[in-house]
Structures are given as C-alpha cells and as structure tokens.
Write a protein that holds these residues in place. Structure first.
Motif, PDB file in Angstrom:
ATOM      1  N   ASP A 168       0.777  -1.254  -0.086  1.00 56.21           N
ATOM      2  CA  ASP A 168      -0.042  -0.053  -0.039  1.00 56.21           C
ATOM      3  C   ASP A 168       0.817   1.192   0.019  1.00 56.21           C
ATOM      4  OD1 ASP A 168      -2.309  -1.644   0.022  1.00 56.21           O
ATOM      5  OD2 ASP A 168      -2.649  -1.346   2.161  1.00 56.21           O
ATOM      6  N   PRO A 169       0.453   2.158  -0.632  1.00 59.69           N
ATOM      7  CA  PRO A 169       1.027   3.596  -0.681  1.00 59.69           C
ATOM      8  C   PRO A 169       0.791   4.331   0.455  1.00 59.69           C
ATOM      9  CG  PRO A 169      -0.827   3.675  -2.074  1.00 59.69           C
ATOM     10  CD  PRO A 169      -0.589   2.413  -1.580  1.00 59.69           C
ATOM     11  N   ILE A 170       2.026   5.006   0.894  1.00 53.65           N
ATOM     12  CA  ILE A 170       2.022   5.709   2.355  1.00 53.65           C
ATOM     13  C   ILE A 170       1.406   7.260   1.657  1.00 53.65           C
ATOM     14  CG2 ILE A 170       3.158   7.050   4.383  1.00 53.65           C
ATOM     15  CD1 ILE A 170       4.982   4.674   4.138  1.00 53.65           C
ATOM     16  N   PRO A 171       0.278   7.623   2.167  1.00 47.74           N
ATOM     17  CA  PRO A 171      -0.402   9.028   1.718  1.00 47.74           C
ATOM     18  C   PRO A 171       0.650  10.191   2.077  1.00 47.74           C
ATOM     19  CG  PRO A 171      -2.090   7.937   2.912  1.00 47.74           C
ATOM     20  CD  PRO A 171      -0.789   7.083   3.228  1.00 47.74           C
ATOM     21  N   ASP A 172       0.708  11.028   1.032  1.00 44.68           N
ATOM     22  CA  ASP A 172       1.474  12.087   1.282  1.00 44.68           C
ATOM     23  C   ASP A 172       1.147  13.359   2.548  1.00 44.68           C
ATOM     24  OD1 ASP A 172       3.380  11.809  -0.628  1.00 44.68           O
ATOM     25  OD2 ASP A 172       2.164  12.709  -2.004  1.00 44.68           O
TER      26      ASP A 172
END
Length: 172
Positions: A168-172
C-alpha cells in the motif's frame, strides 16, 4: 504542527512525569486496554516493566517530550506475516495531525525493520471515530466489523479492523 518537532523513540525512565501527564487522563485511556496511570510510581513501574523492555513500544515525542505512544507488535511463527498496531496521544494534542504523522513515520520503516511482515492491522472500537479517521488518513483500509470482539473496561465491544499492507502507498 511542524513535522520536524515530532519524533518516535524508545521510552526512557526520565519520561515518567510526561507519561503521567497523558496516561493519567481518562480521556486518553478510555479505549486502551490498560487503566489510567494514577501516580508517578505507577508511571515508573509501567516504564520499567512494560514500555522500556518492549522493543516495539515507542514514545511519540514533541520536541523530545513524551506525549503518547505507538506500538507495533509482530506475531510469531506462521503468523509472523502480520503485526498489531496500537497508539495513544495526550488529549491536548488531539486534532493536530500528530498521530497521523507518527503513523506515517512508522509505516516508512516498519516493513524494513521486519522484512517478513506483510500486514499491519489495528482494532478500533466502533465508538472511537477519531481513531478511525487517523487510520484512514494514514492509508489504512477498514476491512470490516468484528462483533463483540474485544474486551475492554469490563465490556465486550464491537471493533472495526483496519489494515495496511506492505504494497500500500503511504499517503503524502
């Protein structure tokens, strides 16, 4: 809140007074499985017996003062692919993005620290809307409702389960 002022580090015995200031507040411990700390002696005991020896329990700090904690507890054996996440923050710091920032810091390192880890999960009581928002802002996905799942403060409660996968991508 400037993110440069926030850090995560191991607990120290010198954190006792700061721990007492946030863990001594019923608003903070309401959804925790441990009770409110009511004395400096209890704070010292908690630090020496639980927080300091527990390698995955870290202090969330503001300018190096303990204002909360974050814990990642990996499972073992065949279940070592997952870990449980828990956290708490002093009441006066709620709503400032501090826990969301601390979660993102943790996510940026936890899968490197534990290379066999695939899944980080967190259980949140249905009534704890603020914690649900924190997890969602950090990129966790609510997977479902676990009815009458967790025992806390004398009751069996409904819990939501949230997860974050290593892909999963870590949100900015």
């Amino acid at each position: 809140m400037e993110s440069s002022r926030i850090s995560i580090r191991p607990f120290k015995l010198s954190d006792a007074a700061d721990l007492m200031s946030w863990a001594g507040d019923d608003r903070v411990t309401r959804y925790l499985r441990w009770n409110t700390i009511t004395s400096i002696e209890e704070a010292v005991k908690y630090l020496t017996e639980v927080a300091i020896p527990h390698p995955c329990r870290r202090s969330i700090c503001l300018d190096d003062r303990s204002i909360g904690y974050i814990s990642v507890e990996p499972e073992s054996g065949d279940n070592r692919c997952r870990a449980h996440l828990a956290y708490a923050l002093g009441w006066e710091y709620w709503g400032q993005g501090i826990v969301t920032g601390a979660l993102k810091m943790t996510l940026s390192t936890v899968f490197k620290e534990f290379p066999y880890l695939v899944r980080l999960e967190s259980l949140v009581e249905v009534e704890n809307k603020a914690s649900q928002r924190v997890l969602e802002k950090a990129g966790f996905l609510q997977e479902g409702l676990l009815r009458k799942y967790g025992f806390n403060k004398g009751e069996v409660r409904d819990m939501f389960i949230y997860s974050f996968l290593f892909t999963d991508p870590i949100p900015d």
